[in-house]
Motif scaffolding. Structure first.
Motif, PDB file in Angstrom:
ATOM      1  N   UNK A   1       1.328  -1.382  -0.412  1.00 54.44           N
ATOM      2  CA  UNK A   1      -0.392  -0.501   0.269  1.00 54.44           C
ATOM      3  C   UNK A   1       0.511   1.117  -0.275  1.00 54.44           C
ATOM      4  N   UNK A   2       1.722   1.331   1.118  1.00 52.67           N
ATOM      5  CA  UNK A   2       2.509   2.109   1.132  1.00 52.67           C
ATOM      6  C   UNK A   2       3.721   2.136  -0.400  1.00 52.67           C
ATOM      7  N   UNK A   3       3.485   1.853  -0.644  1.00 54.64           N
ATOM      8  CA  UNK A   3       4.665   1.928  -2.188  1.00 54.64           C
ATOM      9  C   UNK A   3       3.736   2.066  -3.418  1.00 54.64           C
ATOM     10  N   UNK A   4       4.573   2.237  -4.225  1.00 55.81           N
ATOM     11  CA  UNK A   4       4.013   1.749  -5.701  1.00 55.81           C
ATOM     12  C   UNK A   4       4.974   1.101  -6.379  1.00 55.81           C
ATOM     13  N   UNK A   5       4.539  -0.244  -6.761  1.00 55.33           N
ATOM     14  CA  UNK A   5       5.533  -1.277  -6.939  1.00 55.33           C
ATOM     15  C   UNK A   5       5.136  -1.875  -8.291  1.00 55.33           C
ATOM     16  N   UNK A   6       5.679  -1.821  -9.361  1.00 48.92           N
ATOM     17  CA  UNK A   6       5.520  -2.765 -10.463  1.00 48.92           C
ATOM     18  C   UNK A   6       6.134  -4.495 -10.638  1.00 48.92           C
ATOM     19  N   UNK A   7       5.688  -4.910 -11.614  1.00 50.15           N
ATOM     20  CA  UNK A   7       6.231  -5.921 -11.735  1.00 50.15           C
ATOM     21  C   UNK A   7       7.929  -6.377 -12.199  1.00 50.15           C
ATOM     22  N   UNK A   8       8.400  -6.419 -11.634  1.00 49.43           N
ATOM     23  CA  UNK A   8      10.068  -6.273 -12.212  1.00 49.43           C
ATOM     24  C   UNK A   8      10.844  -8.173 -12.385  1.00 49.43           C
ATOM     25  N   UNK A   9       9.897  -7.788 -14.396  1.00 46.87           N
ATOM     26  CA  UNK A   9      10.220  -8.591 -14.628  1.00 46.87           C
ATOM     27  C   UNK A   9      12.177  -9.291 -15.240  1.00 46.87           C
ATOM     28  N   UNK A  10      11.890 -10.336 -15.311  1.00 42.08           N
ATOM     29  CA  UNK A  10      14.154 -10.999 -15.290  1.00 42.08           C
ATOM     30  C   UNK A  10      13.889 -10.513 -17.287  1.00 42.08           C
ATOM     31  N   UNK A  11      14.412  -9.790 -17.579  1.00 40.53           N
ATOM     32  CA  UNK A  11      14.558  -9.655 -19.159  1.00 40.53           C
ATOM     33  C   UNK A  11      15.559  -8.486 -18.904  1.00 40.53           C
ATOM     34  N   UNK A  12      15.578  -7.902 -19.842  1.00 40.15           N
ATOM     35  CA  UNK A  12      17.204  -6.929 -20.206  1.00 40.15           C
ATOM     36  C   UNK A  12      16.192  -5.765 -20.924  1.00 40.15           C
ATOM     37  N   UNK A  13      15.274  -5.928 -21.854  1.00 33.25           N
ATOM     38  CA  UNK A  13      14.656  -4.886 -22.807  1.00 33.25           C
ATOM     39  C   UNK A  13      13.924  -4.209 -21.943  1.00 33.25           C
ATOM     40  N   UNK A  14      13.485  -3.699 -22.331  1.00 28.08           N
ATOM     41  CA  UNK A  14      12.389  -2.483 -21.731  1.00 28.08           C
ATOM     42  C   UNK A  14      10.151  -3.282 -22.009  1.00 28.08           C
ATOM     43  N   UNK A  15      10.092  -3.050 -21.485  1.00 26.06           N
ATOM     44  CA  UNK A  15       8.774  -4.213 -21.610  1.00 26.06           C
ATOM     45  C   UNK A  15       7.279  -3.619 -21.347  1.00 26.06           C
ATOM     46  N   UNK A  16       6.346  -3.407 -22.078  1.00 23.11           N
ATOM     47  CA  UNK A  16       5.127  -2.459 -21.478  1.00 23.11           C
ATOM     48  C   UNK A  16       4.929  -3.235 -20.030  1.00 23.11           C
ATOM     49  N   UNK A  17       4.368  -2.107 -19.186  1.00 27.42           N
ATOM     50  CA  UNK A  17       3.790  -2.095 -17.864  1.00 27.42           C
ATOM     51  C   UNK A  17       2.291  -2.628 -18.240  1.00 27.42           C
TER      52      UNK A  17
END
Length: 656
Positions: A294-310
């Motif tokens: 709740x206190x943090x705005x977290x996003x999935x950290x995918x195990x890939x090196x290239x940028x990806x769509x959230x």
């Protein structure tokens, strides 16, 4: 053997260097052969490790990756070189072939670096106190002022308090979060109707269940448990936690919350109390409100090196905290779940809906005072109370509200951001009208008032800006000129040389009567002339406004104010009205600066070189749409950095 070991160690030390040279390639060798000598000839005498003027050491840029990492600085350096600002006038001029050679190499390096889109660093960030306040309001319908309750926050990035670089978590703040959660849940429980809206079900063991528990206690030491209260708790806890965490619960999260309910309700024997179920639910709500989810705005950290769509829900969260300073509403969550929020048609539709909502007022309340740098000055006014007794806390609060209401009106109703620079109206109430000397305005309601006859209009005529750019006892043409260059045009002057005394150290600086002459003397110094030639004329044009934003025609002693000045480039102006007209002509600079501020606010970080394409697109949108505010916001939410991320720990320039 010792000799062999020495060769092995030497080889290990040389490998990184050989790899760097290999990765650098032909472009790197061309950079060192062509560009480095030009920098050493014209720039390194001031921008070196010892002097480091402007915080720049050109000797550090030996390899191409180092140039790319500071790409934003190099873009600025090339711009200043082309306009003739650098090298400074007292230094030898660059030959045209040198300018072209340096410009071509730098542009080639930077354009190649921008060929692959990069959203920049994505940092998990805590809710700012403002965001916490509004999230609690939208989640629980509780008014809780986090900005007053929690320790004071700083500002980072481009000057905003939602920047990840200043949203630290400290033991004191964590303690306050526990206290806040307890206070919020207590407030809800004190209102039975409010509590039942949150906890729509209840439970109390029947007489039979109590009897069975009593019998079990005689023959066993095990804590009795049964399914009904757990099932009812799950019906409330899972949907509440899903909304609070702004995403679907993992199985681990759901199991953890239900296990916690079991511990509180059964192990602590709350089931024996008349309101035991409600007490257990209150405890779970407190746990959820202090959860990092709740206190943090977290996003999935995918195990890939290239940028990806959230994900759709992550994009919905970015949108809601940009436009509303709060969590997504049910409509946006449903759209993110059932539709493709990355589809420009869907994304634009929802952005327009959110901008039409009353909650969009929060964007104006958060963005405008921080962009203009007046937030702290209006909350803690520094004007001398003996010299300016009429400048009360009520007047300061009204000035801050003027900034917010005016910005919202221009952004949402007028849809023309140029009116931030020049207009013939503002949004004021009776308190502010009295301070400004405007007759016929009564009451505390803010309304649109024509100011054509009062020398005001746009942000330059606002008391909040004029007070924030003054000293406690007098005006400061330097501060006001610097403010315009920084906050409006995005062209801040260089820091003053360390060996030059400030104006405040001079006795004459205490007198506004002698200030102009003092500034002219100050400007005669070669070390000061460049910056003061830009700042002082702007400040002189605003001298009709005193240190609290009131209009005046004379200094003390009935000496007439001379507001005439000549801007760089020879543009003659006389007073704030002509200054506003001159600033409107600086469309390119204003558009780029506004784009930078919006990107920084939206991404919660400082501007990076990778943001260059986004800033250019937003600048183009402003210039081509006559500074249409809604069009530039749509450009922002559709931008690559806003809709993408790269995993933590990946280096955008590792391959360069």
């Amino acid at each position: 053997m010792n000799t062999l070991r020495k060769y092995f160690v030497l080889a290990c030390l040389l490998v990184p260097f050989s790899l760097t040279f290999a990765a650098d390639g032909e472009d790197g060798r061309h950079w060192r052969k062509v560009s480095k000598p030009i920098l050493e000839k014209h720039c390194s005498s001031c921008h070196n490790a010892a002097d480091k003027k402007g915080g720049i050491d050109f000797d550090n840029f030996y390899y191409i990756p180092s140039v790319v990492r500071r790409g934003d600085m190099w873009l600025k350096a090339i711009e200043m070189m082309e306009t003739g600002e650098m090298p400074p006038p007292q230094k030898p001029r660059m030959e045209e072939h040198e300018k072209k050679a340096l410009k071509d190499v730098v542009n080639k390096i930077l354009n190649e670096a921008l060929a692959d889109p990069d959203p920049g660093a994505s940092v998990m960030r805590r809710l700012s106190h403002r965001e916490y306040t509004y999230t609690i309001k939208d989640l629980l319908d509780v008014d809780f002022n986090g900005q007053k309750f929690f320790p004071k926050e700083g500002s980072g990035g481009e000057g905003f308090d939602n920047s990840s670089g200043v949203l630290f978590m400290t033991p004191l703040l964590m303690e306050r979060y526990y206290m806040a959660a307890d206070s919020i849940i207590r407030q809800i429980r004190s209102d039975k109707k409010h509590w039942r809206e949150l906890v729509s079900t209840s439970y109390r063991p029947s007489l039979l269940r109590r009897s069975l528990n009593w019998i079990q206690g005689i023959f066993s030491d095990e804590t009795p448990r049964w399914a009904v209260p757990v099932s009812r708790a799950r019906q409330v806890v899972v949907p509440f936690a899903t909304r609070t965490y702004r995403g679907f619960l993992t199985q681990e999260e759901e199991t953890g919350l239900i296990d916690f309910f079991n511990e509180v309700y059964f192990e602590k024997e709350l089931w024996k109390k008349r309101d035991g179920f409600d007490q257990a639910m209150a405890t779970i709500f407190k746990r959820i409100l202090v959860s990092p989810s709740f206190l943090y705005r977290t996003e999935i950290n995918q195990p890939i090196k290239r940028p990806y769509s959230i994900s759709g829900l992550e994009l919905a969260t970015r949108m809601s905290y940009l436009l509303w300073s709060s969590m997504p509403d049910d409509t946006l969550i449903q759209v993110a779940y059932r539709e493709d929020l990355h589809d420009p048609a869907v994304l634009n539709r929802e952005t327009r809906r959110m901008m039409a909502s009353p909650k969009f007022h929060r964007f104006a309340e958060s963005f405008a005072p921080q962009w203009l740098g007046v937030e702290e000055a209006m909350k803690n006014p520094q004007a001398d109370k003996e010299l300016f007794p009429e400048f009360t806390g009520e007047v300061a609060a009204a000035m801050r509200q003027e900034v917010i209401d005016y910005f919202k009106y221009v952004f949402n109703d007028r849809e023309n951001l140029l009116e931030l620079l020049d207009s013939d109206y503002s949004m004021i109430n009776g308190t502010l009208a009295n301070h400004y000397g405007i007759e016929g305005i009564e009451g505390e309601e803010f309304r649109k008032v024509n100011l054509a006859d009062y020398g005001r209009g746009g942000v330059l005529g606002m008391g909040a800006v004029l007070t924030a750019t003054s000293l406690p006892v007098r005006t400061s043409p330097v501060l006001r000129g610097q403010w315009v260059l920084e906050q409006i045009l995005g062209t801040p002057p260089a820091p003053p040389p360390p060996d030059v005394p400030t104006l405040e150290e001079s006795e004459a600086a205490d007198s506004e009567l002698g200030l102009r002459a003092l500034l002219e003397m100050h400007r005669s110094s070669p070390a000061c002339s460049g910056c003061h030639a830009k700042m002082d004329p702007i400040g002189f044009a605003l001298e009709n406004f005193d240190a609290t934003g009131k209009w005046r025609n004379y200094y003390k002693g009935e000496v007439a104010i001379d507001a005439a000045s000549v801007l760089p480039g020879g543009h003659e102006i006389d007073g704030p009205a002509q200054l506003r007209k001159a600033l409107v002509e600086e469309k390119d600079k204003f558009a780029e600066n506004m784009a930078r501020k919006l990107v920084s606010y939206a991404m919660g970080r400082g501007i990076q070189f990778t943001d260059t394409p986004t800033i250019r697109a937003m600048k183009k949108s402003l210039l081509e749409s006559n500074f249409n505010s809604k069009e530039v916001m749509l450009t922002l939410v559709n931008s690559y950095p806003f809709r993408h991320r790269r995993s933590d720990g990946t280096d955008a320039y590792a391959k360069k």
